[in-house]
Design a protein around this motif. Structure first.
Motif, short mmCIF file in Angstrom:
data_model
loop_
_atom_site.label_atom_id
_atom_site.label_comp_id
_atom_site.label_asym_id
_atom_site.label_seq_id
_atom_site.Cartn_x
_atom_site.Cartn_y
_atom_site.Cartn_z
N LEU A 1 29.59 31.74 41.99
CA LEU A 1 28.80 31.74 40.77
C LEU A 1 29.44 32.61 39.70
N ILE A 2 29.98 33.77 40.09
CA ILE A 2 30.65 34.66 39.14
C ILE A 2 31.87 33.96 38.54
N VAL A 3 32.64 33.29 39.38
CA VAL A 3 33.85 32.60 38.91
C VAL A 3 33.49 31.47 37.95
N VAL A 4 32.51 30.65 38.31
CA VAL A 4 32.13 29.51 37.47
C VAL A 4 31.54 30.01 36.14
N THR A 5 30.67 31.02 36.20
CA THR A 5 30.06 31.54 34.98
C THR A 5 31.10 32.18 34.08
N THR A 6 31.99 32.95 34.66
CA THR A 6 33.04 33.58 33.85
C THR A 6 33.93 32.53 33.21
N ALA A 7 34.32 31.50 33.95
CA ALA A 7 35.15 30.43 33.39
C ALA A 7 34.43 29.73 32.24
N ALA A 8 33.15 29.44 32.41
CA ALA A 8 32.39 28.77 31.35
C ALA A 8 32.27 29.64 30.11
N MET A 9 31.98 30.92 30.29
CA MET A 9 31.84 31.82 29.14
C MET A 9 33.18 32.04 28.44
N LEU A 10 34.27 32.11 29.21
CA LEU A 10 35.58 32.25 28.59
C LEU A 10 35.93 31.00 27.78
N ALA A 11 35.57 29.83 28.30
CA ALA A 11 35.83 28.58 27.57
C ALA A 11 35.05 28.56 26.26
N ILE A 12 33.82 29.05 26.28
CA ILE A 12 33.02 29.10 25.05
C ILE A 12 33.58 30.14 24.09
N GLN A 13 33.89 31.31 24.63
CA GLN A 13 34.34 32.42 23.78
C GLN A 13 35.73 32.19 23.22
N TYR A 14 36.64 31.63 24.01
CA TYR A 14 38.03 31.48 23.58
C TYR A 14 38.43 30.02 23.37
N GLY A 15 37.48 29.16 23.15
CA GLY A 15 37.77 27.74 22.98
C GLY A 15 38.33 27.38 21.62
N GLY A 16 38.31 28.33 20.70
CA GLY A 16 38.78 28.05 19.34
C GLY A 16 40.29 27.94 19.25
N PRO A 17 40.78 27.43 18.13
CA PRO A 17 42.23 27.25 17.97
C PRO A 17 42.95 28.57 17.69
N ALA A 18 44.19 28.64 18.14
CA ALA A 18 45.05 29.79 17.89
C ALA A 18 46.18 29.36 16.96
N THR A 19 46.77 30.32 16.27
CA THR A 19 47.87 30.03 15.36
C THR A 19 49.17 30.50 16.00
N LEU A 20 49.98 29.56 16.44
CA LEU A 20 51.26 29.89 17.06
C LEU A 20 52.39 29.24 16.27
N ILE B 1 46.45 24.30 19.67
CA ILE B 1 46.41 24.95 20.97
C ILE B 1 45.19 25.87 21.03
N SER B 2 44.54 25.90 22.15
CA SER B 2 43.33 26.71 22.31
C SER B 2 43.70 28.15 22.63
N GLU B 3 42.89 29.07 22.13
CA GLU B 3 43.09 30.48 22.43
C GLU B 3 42.91 30.74 23.94
N LEU B 4 42.20 29.85 24.60
CA LEU B 4 41.99 29.98 26.04
C LEU B 4 43.31 29.95 26.80
#
Length: 200
Positions: free
Chosen positions: A34-53, A59-62
């Motif tokens: 549950l910790i792994v799945v929840t952390t993965a989901a929250m990271l996808a939400i938090q870092y799902g935005g685009p990055a500038t490379l 490319i996603s910040e994830l």
């Protein structure tokens, strides 16, 4: 989504918290999953935005978070393997410099190449946690480094963006410990008090 910036983050966090509360009340043994799945989901939400490379778009910040975490894990596993062969102070110092390199790149690269942003919110915490693990390995306090546990330590979503800086050995003890329903309810009670006090 920027953590703690508005109430939307807290609403999303509440959705992640509900399965945890159900798990604690029912005593289901799948806590680590549950910790792994929840952390993965929250990271996808938090870092799902685009990055500038540079010229690379879309490319996603994830991906930056994932590559950084994988690099730190490989560095820690390499240090653990090297430490089993005896202490090598020069190798330990080299590992420390390599562990700090992503943070240095994130801070200094935009000064020379403004279109390149390799950092993410929480890279300082990830770096400091990785340094703690490397120091514990060198001191002989950590003798094994399970992949999921170590990534859970590095990327644990409630603390990745705002701390506190945690110790790997403390996290590993909590990771391995099973709690009773009474202990869980006591933790929930203390957590609610802290959250309400924080809002006030």
């Amino acid at each position: 989504m920027t953590p703690y910036a508005d109430f939307l983050y807290f609403r999303v966090s509440l959705v992640a918290l509900l399965p945890t509360i159900l798990q604690g009340l029912t005593g289901w043994r799948g806590r680590r999953a549950l910790i792994v799945v929840t952390t993965a989901a929250m990271l996808a939400i938090q870092y799902g935005g685009p990055a500038t490379l540079g010229a690379v778009r879309g490319i996603s910040e994830l991906w930056i978070v994932g590559v950084c975490a994988a690099f730190e894990w490989l560095l820690a596993v390499g240090s653990l393997a090297a430490r089993r062969g005896g202490r090598r102070p020069w190798l330990f110092r080299l590992a420390l410099i390599a562990a700090v390199a992503p943070l240095g790149l994130a801070r200094w690269l935009p000064l020379v190449a403004p279109d390149w942003h390799l950092g993410f919110l929480g890279i300082s915490y990830v770096t400091l946690r990785s340094l703690d693990a490397l120091i514990c390995i060198e001191d002989g306090l950590v003798t094994e480094l399970p992949f999921v546990e170590f990534l859970g330590f590095l990327l644990f979503f409630p603390t990745i963006s705002a701390g506190p800086i945690d110790r790997y050995r403390r996290f590993a003890r909590d990771w391995a410990r099973e709690r009773t329903r009474a202990e869980f309810l006591q933790d929930v009670d203390q957590g609610v008090h802290r959250i309400v006090r924080g809002f006030l």
